[in-house]
Enzyme design. Structure first.
Site, short mmCIF file in Angstrom:
data_model
loop_
_atom_site.label_atom_id
_atom_site.label_comp_id
_atom_site.label_asym_id
_atom_site.label_seq_id
_atom_site.Cartn_x
_atom_site.Cartn_y
_atom_site.Cartn_z
N ASP A 37 0.69 -1.19 -0.02
CA ASP A 37 0.10 -0.06 -0.04
C ASP A 37 0.74 1.27 -0.07
O ASP A 37 2.00 1.25 0.44
CB ASP A 37 -0.92 0.04 1.30
CG ASP A 37 -2.32 0.38 0.95
OD1 ASP A 37 -2.52 0.62 -0.01
OD2 ASP A 37 -3.08 0.07 1.81
N TRP A 42 2.72 8.13 -2.12
CA TRP A 42 4.26 8.26 -2.34
C TRP A 42 4.08 9.39 -3.51
O TRP A 42 5.01 10.33 -3.53
CB TRP A 42 5.04 6.95 -2.85
CG TRP A 42 6.39 7.08 -2.96
CD1 TRP A 42 7.38 7.10 -2.17
CD2 TRP A 42 6.94 7.55 -4.29
NE1 TRP A 42 8.48 7.38 -2.75
CE2 TRP A 42 8.42 7.39 -4.23
CE3 TRP A 42 6.50 7.84 -5.64
CZ2 TRP A 42 9.14 7.68 -5.11
CZ3 TRP A 42 7.49 7.86 -6.60
CH2 TRP A 42 8.78 7.93 -6.45
N HIS A 54 2.87 3.80 -8.55
CA HIS A 54 2.67 2.36 -9.33
C HIS A 54 4.06 2.08 -9.76
O HIS A 54 4.38 0.82 -9.46
CB HIS A 54 1.64 2.31 -10.28
CG HIS A 54 -0.08 2.52 -9.53
ND1 HIS A 54 0.10 2.24 -8.34
CD2 HIS A 54 -0.95 3.17 -9.84
CE1 HIS A 54 -1.21 2.84 -7.81
NE2 HIS A 54 -1.89 3.43 -8.82
N THR A 83 -10.09 -7.13 -6.40
CA THR A 83 -11.29 -7.05 -7.10
C THR A 83 -11.88 -5.65 -6.71
O THR A 83 -12.65 -5.10 -7.80
CB THR A 83 -12.17 -8.12 -6.75
OG1 THR A 83 -12.55 -8.39 -5.20
CG2 THR A 83 -11.89 -9.45 -7.12
N LEU A 148 12.46 -19.15 -5.38
CA LEU A 148 11.47 -18.68 -5.05
C LEU A 148 10.20 -18.87 -5.85
O LEU A 148 10.29 -18.67 -6.99
CB LEU A 148 11.77 -17.37 -4.77
CG LEU A 148 10.87 -16.30 -4.59
CD1 LEU A 148 10.24 -16.38 -2.82
CD2 LEU A 148 11.05 -14.66 -4.61
N ARG A 211 -5.68 -3.41 8.25
CA ARG A 211 -6.83 -4.15 7.96
C ARG A 211 -6.47 -4.95 6.91
O ARG A 211 -5.30 -4.99 6.32
CB ARG A 211 -8.11 -3.36 7.68
CG ARG A 211 -7.91 -2.25 6.49
CD ARG A 211 -9.17 -1.16 6.77
NE ARG A 211 -8.65 0.09 6.38
CZ ARG A 211 -8.29 0.51 4.93
NH1 ARG A 211 -8.48 -0.47 4.05
NH2 ARG A 211 -7.98 1.67 4.82
N SER A 213 -8.53 -5.87 4.08
CA SER A 213 -8.82 -5.69 2.69
C SER A 213 -9.29 -7.01 1.85
O SER A 213 -8.93 -6.97 0.74
CB SER A 213 -8.04 -4.54 2.01
OG SER A 213 -8.04 -3.72 2.83
#
Ligand code: V07
Length: 260
Positions: A37, A42, A54, A83, A148, A211, A213
């Site tokens: 988030d 930013w 982004h 979503t 990974l 939270r 979400s």
């Protein structure tokens, strides 16, 4: 690389030895899930458009993936697109949907070199064709990699995942392939999108929000949570190590009492 990471720890001279012991015996989390988030905030702080945030956030994904791989973490699940995110302005959604392609085009050689496997959870069918194609190609190209697992949650919502699992189970009960008695927690696990993955050991959420979400509600039942005010584009090796050290300290403290 591991040494480079560990020599930065607070414990000074003995950190390497101490931490290597920790890492071997007391275990780096196998599966880390992150809610990334603060990208918009930013950008706003710098009077830049949200998409610049982004883009910077995508660079952080690369950096953190490298560190996770270097540390021997097995799974990194990143909440890239929920979503709910469809409600954002179309121009922003379009940009977000172009990021997987951008990321994969430039990062694929390194993913292969490192043996990183790309996976996804979420409703792939709801994605634009170009995004879907990029994801499918990446999953196909990296499917035999054994390092990974870089697992992107794309068009993902946990309640929808649980609804789908319930419907799929009900169909099997209806057609007699399953009995009601066979429906238990282990069976439900097998019908979730994460059926091939261990449960997350550590959940990180950046940017001060506290939270879930609609993220991995079932899978996070026993997970340690770590929150930070740092915005995702500013998240770095130091912050990541801080989160992992906090996890290890909690594990040490409660180690003997696990599950209580
Ligand atoms: C996205 C950058 C990270 C911060 C959160 C929002 C923006 C990497 C990907 C990605 C996804 C799938 C894949 C390869 C890369 C990505 C979206 C947004 C939608 F196979 N970053 N990133 N996807 N952001």
């Amino acid at each position: 690389m591991l040494k480079k990471l560990l020599s930065k720890s607070k414990k000074g001279k003995h950190s390497l030895e101490v931490n290597e012991t920790l890492i071997n015996n007391e275990c780096v989390p196998s599966h880390i899930a992150i809610i990334m988030d603060g990208n918009g905030r930013w950008a706003k702080k710098r009077a830049m458009p949200r998409i610049a945030g982004h883009h910077e956030g995508m660079q952080t994904v690369r950096k953190i993936s490298r560190i996770a791989d270097d540390m021997g973490i097995k799974v990194l699940t990143l909440y890239a697109f929920s979503t709910e995110n469809w409600k954002r302005p179309k121009s922003e959604v379009d940009y977000l949907m172009s990021l997987p392609q951008m990321f994969l085009n430039s990062f694929m050689p390194e993913l292969m070199e490192r043996g990183i496997r790309v996976e996804m959870i979420g409703d792939k069918e709801g994605l634009p064709t170009s995004t879907k194609v990029a994801l499918n190609e990446a999953m196909e190209k990296t499917k035999n990699n054994t390092g990974l697992i870089l697992n992107f949650a794309m068009n993902y919502g946990s309640r929808a995942e649980i609804v789908k699992a319930m419907k799929d189970i009900m169909v099997e009960v209806n057609n007699g392939k399953l009995t009601l008695d066979e429906v238990d927690e282990t069976l439900i696990d097998q019908y979730l999108l994460t059926s091939n993955l261990p449960e997350p050991d550590l959940l990180i959420r950046t940017s001060g929000e506290v939270r879930l979400s609609n993220f991995m509600l079932w899978q996070l039942a026993y997970t340690e949570f770590w929150f930070t005010d740092i915005l995702w584009p500013d998240f770095n090796q130091e912050t990541f190590m801080e989160a992992i050290q906090a996890y290890q300290q909690r594990n040490r403290r409660y180690g003997g009492l696990k599950g209580e």
